[in-house]
Scaffold this motif. Structure first.
Motif, PDB file in Angstrom:
ATOM      1  N   ASP A  33       0.903  -1.234  -0.556  1.00 54.46           N
ATOM      2  CA  ASP A  33      -0.099  -0.015   0.155  1.00 54.46           C
ATOM      3  C   ASP A  33       0.781   1.437  -0.139  1.00 54.46           C
ATOM      4  O   ASP A  33       0.672   2.388   0.611  1.00 54.46           O
ATOM      5  N   PRO A  35       1.826   4.249  -1.248  1.00 54.91           N
ATOM      6  CA  PRO A  35       1.143   5.615  -1.943  1.00 54.91           C
ATOM      7  C   PRO A  35       1.200   6.618  -2.726  1.00 54.91           C
ATOM      8  O   PRO A  35       2.678   7.036  -2.586  1.00 54.91           O
ATOM      9  N   GLN A  49      -5.913   2.849 -12.857  1.00 54.43           N
ATOM     10  CA  GLN A  49      -6.321   2.060 -11.854  1.00 54.43           C
ATOM     11  C   GLN A  49      -6.452   0.487 -11.238  1.00 54.43           C
ATOM     12  O   GLN A  49      -6.488   0.129 -10.636  1.00 54.43           O
ATOM     13  N   ASP A  52      -3.442  -1.039  -9.929  1.00 53.08           N
ATOM     14  CA  ASP A  52      -3.627  -1.589  -8.733  1.00 53.08           C
ATOM     15  C   ASP A  52      -3.297  -2.388  -8.613  1.00 53.08           C
ATOM     16  O   ASP A  52      -3.357  -3.507  -8.512  1.00 53.08           O
ATOM     17  N   ASP A  57      -0.725   1.845  -3.656  1.00 54.19           N
ATOM     18  CA  ASP A  57      -1.529   2.355  -3.625  1.00 54.19           C
ATOM     19  C   ASP A  57      -1.496   3.611  -4.589  1.00 54.19           C
ATOM     20  O   ASP A  57      -1.506   4.306  -4.760  1.00 54.19           O
ATOM     21  N   ARG A  59      -4.399   6.454  -6.649  1.00 53.46           N
ATOM     22  CA  ARG A  59      -4.838   7.440  -6.848  1.00 53.46           C
ATOM     23  C   ARG A  59      -4.575   8.298  -7.851  1.00 53.46           C
ATOM     24  O   ARG A  59      -3.737   9.149  -8.005  1.00 53.46           O
ATOM     25  N   GLU A 235       5.545   1.843   5.218  1.00 56.56           N
ATOM     26  CA  GLU A 235       4.686   0.775   3.928  1.00 56.56           C
ATOM     27  C   GLU A 235       5.318  -0.470   3.264  1.00 56.56           C
ATOM     28  O   GLU A 235       5.140  -0.901   3.017  1.00 56.56           O
TER      29      GLU A 235
END
Length: 319
Positions: A33, A35, A49, A52, A57, A59, A235
């Motif tokens: 995860d 970011p 997306q 992913d 992660d 975004r 992370e």
């Protein structure tokens, strides 16, 4: 035989504990995860997306949102995709290990879209990447050595004066060393270094006062944990290490705070953390009595006065 067995088991247990708390952190590193932010047109955003995974992660946000997230260190990198071009934006105030992961992942995403990649970030030298964690560890060592010598030399008075003086001198020596490496600090960063050094020195002084030389068992272990834990990206850590060690170690707050101030950022939580540490240390240093020092061969000097000698120690008179 019993002594030999006990010492052997103790050695093995200490080795296991140190391995668990230091090398184990690095041996179990695996991203999860992480970011990252992506700015892209709708068709490409949908493909991003879909890519992913549990490791990252991704975004998909607007350009303004992406830059805000990066400035606030809520993401480790931003990928902006425009027709015929992909730009990766990185923040030097972010943990270098996280930045490296972000660059690798986002480069892969851009190349998967068949786009050339341009990287925009402030150039950071190896010394600047090393400085925040190195300064934190050295400030801890300076206060710890001063407190240890105060105990070894049987100091009784001016413990706080010794600790605070050591903090100021250690900040000066660390700043000079880093300047020699080519790292310069703003006034705010130097003030933060002094606050960290004072809080470390006060905490160490309080522990040495109440535990004597035995405080090294706590302070030494904390120092050994520092480089292994504080320099890591949360992370990337095993969740157990993240919760049990990384979440509270003071070296993490000093490292992250100094890195932010070096690149024009601001801090808030860090001031509260080190203010609390300084307060606890001051209370410990002012409260209670000094730890009883052991004499040679572990015999405690009970300081029996001349008038209180036992009868057997007096000269016997013959009738």
């Amino acid at each position: 035989m019993r002594t030999a067995l006990v010492t052997a088991v103790a050695g093995a247990a200490v080795a296991f504990l140190l391995g668990l708390l230091t090398f184990g952190v690095q041996a179990t590193v695996h991203p999860h995860d992480v970011p990252l932010a992506v700015v892209a047109p709708p068709p490409i955003a949908e493909r991003v997306q879909a890519a992913d995974s549990a490791e990252v992660d991704l975004r998909v946000v607007s350009a303004d949102q992406a830059r805000t997230l990066l400035a606030d260190k809520e993401v480790y990198g931003v990928l902006e995709i425009a027709p015929g071009q992909a730009t990766i934006r990185l923040n030097p105030a972010v943990n270098p290990s996280g930045t490296q992961v972000a660059q690798q992942v986002l480069t892969g995403v851009a190349q998967g879209a068949g786009l050339p990649v341009k990287i925009e970030t402030q150039a950071v030298s190896a010394a600047e990447r090393t400085a925040p964690l190195a300064a934190s560890a050295l400030l801890w060592v300076g206060g710890m050595v001063a407190g240890l010598l105060f105990v070894v030399l049987k100091g009784r008075r001016l413990r706080l004066v010794s600790s605070l003086t050591a903090a100021v001198l250690t900040v000066g020596s660390v700043a000079g060393l880093l300047a020699w490496w080519g790292v310069t600090f703003t006034a705010g960063a130097l003030g933060f270094l002094l606050a960290v050094a004072v809080s470390f020195a006060l905490l160490q002084a309080g522990l040495f006062k109440h535990l004597g030389i035995r405080a090294m068992g706590v302070l030494g272990l904390l120092y050994l944990m520092a480089p292994a834990v504080a320099g890591q990206v949360p992370e990337l850590l095993n969740p157990v290490y993240r919760a049990v060690l990384w979440s509270w170690t003071p070296f993490r707050f000093s490292t992250e705070g100094l890195r932010s101030l070096m690149y024009g950022g601001s801090i808030g939580t860090e001031w509260w953390v080190f203010g609390g540490i300084a307060l606890v240390g001051l209370v410990l240093a002012l409260a209670g009595k000094e730890a009883q020092a052991d004499g040679p061969d572990g015999v405690v000097d009970v300081r029996v006065d001349e008038a209180d000698r036992l009868p057997g120690t007096q000269r016997q008179h013959t009738a």
